[in-house]
Scaffold this motif. Sequence first.
Motif: not given
Length: 181
Positions: A8-19, A70-75, A101-102, A164-166
Motif C-alpha cells: 500500500y505504501d509503495e503504491v501511494i508513494a507513486l501516487c503522491r509523487d505524481l500529485y 488518477g482515481i487515488v489522487n482525485y479521491g 493529501y498525507d 473505498d474508491m481510493i
Amino acid sequence: MADTKQQYDEVIALCRDLYIKKMADYGPSWRISRPQTITDQIFINAKRIRTIQINGEAKVADDIYSEYIGIVNYGVIGLIQLEKGFSDTIDMTRDEAIALYDKYIAETKALMVNKNTDYGEAWRDMRPSSYADFILTKVERTKSIEDQNGKTLVSEGIAANYQDMINYAVFALIRHNEGTE
C-alpha cells in the motif's frame, strides 16, 4: 497484513509523487471544483478503465495503471474538497495541499487495515476487473448522495465512498505490480 501495508505504501508513494509533480505544474487549481465535479472525474477514470478492459485496447496513451493512480489522487482531492469546500480562487498553498493529501491517505489506509482484517484480504482473490466495477458502483452511490445534498438514512456518507474508491484503486495497482491484473 504487513505485506499489504508495505505494498500500500509503495503504491501511494507513486501516487503522491505524481500529485506533487502536478502541483508543481498547476498548483492546487482543483480548489475551484465542486465535490460533484471530482466525483465525475473519478467516474471518467473508472469508465475508461472498464471500457479498455471490455474492448481490449486503448486509443489514448494513458494506460489503466495511470487511470487508477488518477482515481487515488482525485479521491484524495474529493476528501479535501469535502472538508474545505470549493473556492472561487486558488486559496491553498502547495504545502497545505500536500499535508492534506498525507492526512487523508493516512486515514484511508487505517480504514483499509481495519476492513482488510475483517474481510481477510478478500480483495486478493477478486477478479481484477471487479475493482473498476466496484469503483463505478461507489461513484453512483456518491452521485446519489450528492443529489440528496449529502443526506443519507442508513448509508455511509460521501467521504467513506471516496475512501473505498481510493482503496479499490490501490488494490488494483498492487495487483498490477504483482503481475496478477
